[in-house]
Design a protein around this motif. Structure first.
Motif, PDB file in Angstrom:
ATOM      1  N   LYS A 193      -7.420 -11.675 -12.860  1.00  0.00           N
ATOM      2  CA  LYS A 193      -8.399 -11.083 -13.770  1.00  0.00           C
ATOM      3  C   LYS A 193      -9.811 -10.976 -13.175  1.00  0.00           C
ATOM      4  N   TRP A 194     -10.063 -11.577 -11.999  1.00  0.00           N
ATOM      5  CA  TRP A 194     -11.424 -11.616 -11.462  1.00  0.00           C
ATOM      6  C   TRP A 194     -11.576 -10.851 -10.142  1.00  0.00           C
ATOM      7  N   MET A 195     -10.683 -11.103  -9.141  1.00  0.00           N
ATOM      8  CA  MET A 195     -10.741 -10.356  -7.882  1.00  0.00           C
ATOM      9  C   MET A 195      -9.392 -10.345  -7.203  1.00  0.00           C
ATOM     10  N   ALA A 196      -9.174  -9.310  -6.378  1.00  0.00           N
ATOM     11  CA  ALA A 196      -7.944  -9.211  -5.594  1.00  0.00           C
ATOM     12  C   ALA A 196      -8.230  -8.409  -4.338  1.00  0.00           C
ATOM     13  N   TYR A 197      -7.492  -8.730  -3.273  1.00  0.00           N
ATOM     14  CA  TYR A 197      -7.518  -7.957  -2.026  1.00  0.00           C
ATOM     15  C   TYR A 197      -6.190  -7.214  -1.937  1.00  0.00           C
ATOM     16  N   VAL A 198      -6.242  -5.894  -1.765  1.00  0.00           N
ATOM     17  CA  VAL A 198      -5.032  -5.094  -1.595  1.00  0.00           C
ATOM     18  C   VAL A 198      -5.200  -4.207  -0.367  1.00  0.00           C
ATOM     19  N   ASP A 199      -4.236  -4.297   0.567  1.00  0.00           N
ATOM     20  CA  ASP A 199      -4.199  -3.394   1.708  1.00  0.00           C
ATOM     21  C   ASP A 199      -3.624  -2.089   1.160  1.00  0.00           C
ATOM     22  N   ILE A 200      -4.417  -1.010   1.176  1.00  0.00           N
ATOM     23  CA  ILE A 200      -4.004   0.216   0.474  1.00  0.00           C
ATOM     24  C   ILE A 200      -2.855   0.951   1.148  1.00  0.00           C
ATOM     25  N   GLY A 201      -2.584   0.677   2.449  1.00  0.00           N
ATOM     26  CA  GLY A 201      -1.502   1.365   3.141  1.00  0.00           C
ATOM     27  C   GLY A 201      -1.900   2.798   3.491  1.00  0.00           C
ATOM     28  N   GLY A 202      -1.032   3.473   4.223  1.00  0.00           N
ATOM     29  CA  GLY A 202      -1.292   4.869   4.590  1.00  0.00           C
ATOM     30  C   GLY A 202      -2.200   4.988   5.802  1.00  0.00           C
ATOM     31  N   PRO A 203      -2.610   6.239   6.130  1.00  0.00           N
ATOM     32  CA  PRO A 203      -3.456   6.472   7.302  1.00  0.00           C
ATOM     33  C   PRO A 203      -4.771   5.698   7.203  1.00  0.00           C
ATOM     34  N   ALA A 204      -5.202   5.107   8.305  1.00  0.00           N
ATOM     35  CA  ALA A 204      -6.463   4.350   8.362  1.00  0.00           C
ATOM     36  C   ALA A 204      -6.576   3.386   7.190  1.00  0.00           C
ATOM     37  N   SER A 205      -5.491   2.677   6.925  1.00  0.00           N
ATOM     38  CA  SER A 205      -5.469   1.748   5.796  1.00  0.00           C
ATOM     39  C   SER A 205      -6.627   0.769   5.870  1.00  0.00           C
ATOM     40  N   VAL A 206      -7.097   0.378   4.728  1.00  0.00           N
ATOM     41  CA  VAL A 206      -8.203  -0.572   4.635  1.00  0.00           C
ATOM     42  C   VAL A 206      -7.885  -1.536   3.500  1.00  0.00           C
TER      43      VAL A 206
END
Length: 134
Positions: A110-123
């Motif tokens: 409910k407060w924060m999350a890190y997600v690797d978005i995937g795809g080209p030049a993922s961040v």
């Protein structure tokens, strides 16, 4: 609506980087924070806020591992969202991956999350709750 918050950059030395960026890019003012495994520095270059993340010696962390593997550089882009968990789930459903360290997600429900978005030049996208929960 989602809105940009900051760009996170892993650095070896937050103080030296802030000093260099201030001199060369007109960045600042800087606010330094002790965040346990990290020393953080927040400052602006123009309208854009940057977060310098300096991993502390001898404390294993996602950021220390990033520095060891990649050297200094872009770590994440941060957005404010109304519902962190729903936004993270939507990114994962679209091919993203929850970021883990030591087998555990780097997230505070409910407060924060890190997600690797995937795809080209993922961040890595850091999702931050727009307002603190009541």
């Amino acid at each position: 609506a989602d809105s940009y918050n900051h760009t996170g950059v892993v650095v070896k030395n937050a103080e030296a980087t802030a000093e260099s960026w201030t001199k060369k890019l007109g960045a600042g003012p800087w606010k330094f924070t002790d965040a346990g495994a990290l020393t953080l520095a927040h400052g602006n270059v123009g309208e854009i806020q940057y977060e310098l993340l300096e991993p502390k010696e001898g404390i294993p962390s996602l950021w220390a591992a990033f520095l060891a593997e990649n050297g200094e550089g872009l770590h994440h882009i941060s957005h404010n969202v109304a519902d962190v968990d729903a936004a993270a789930a939507a990114l994962v459903a679209d091919g993203g991956k929850s970021v883990e360290f030591d087998g555990k997600p780097v997230a505070i429900p409910k407060w924060m999350a890190y997600v690797d978005i995937g795809g080209p030049a993922s961040v890595i996208l850091e999702l931050l709750r727009t307002r603190k929960p009541k």
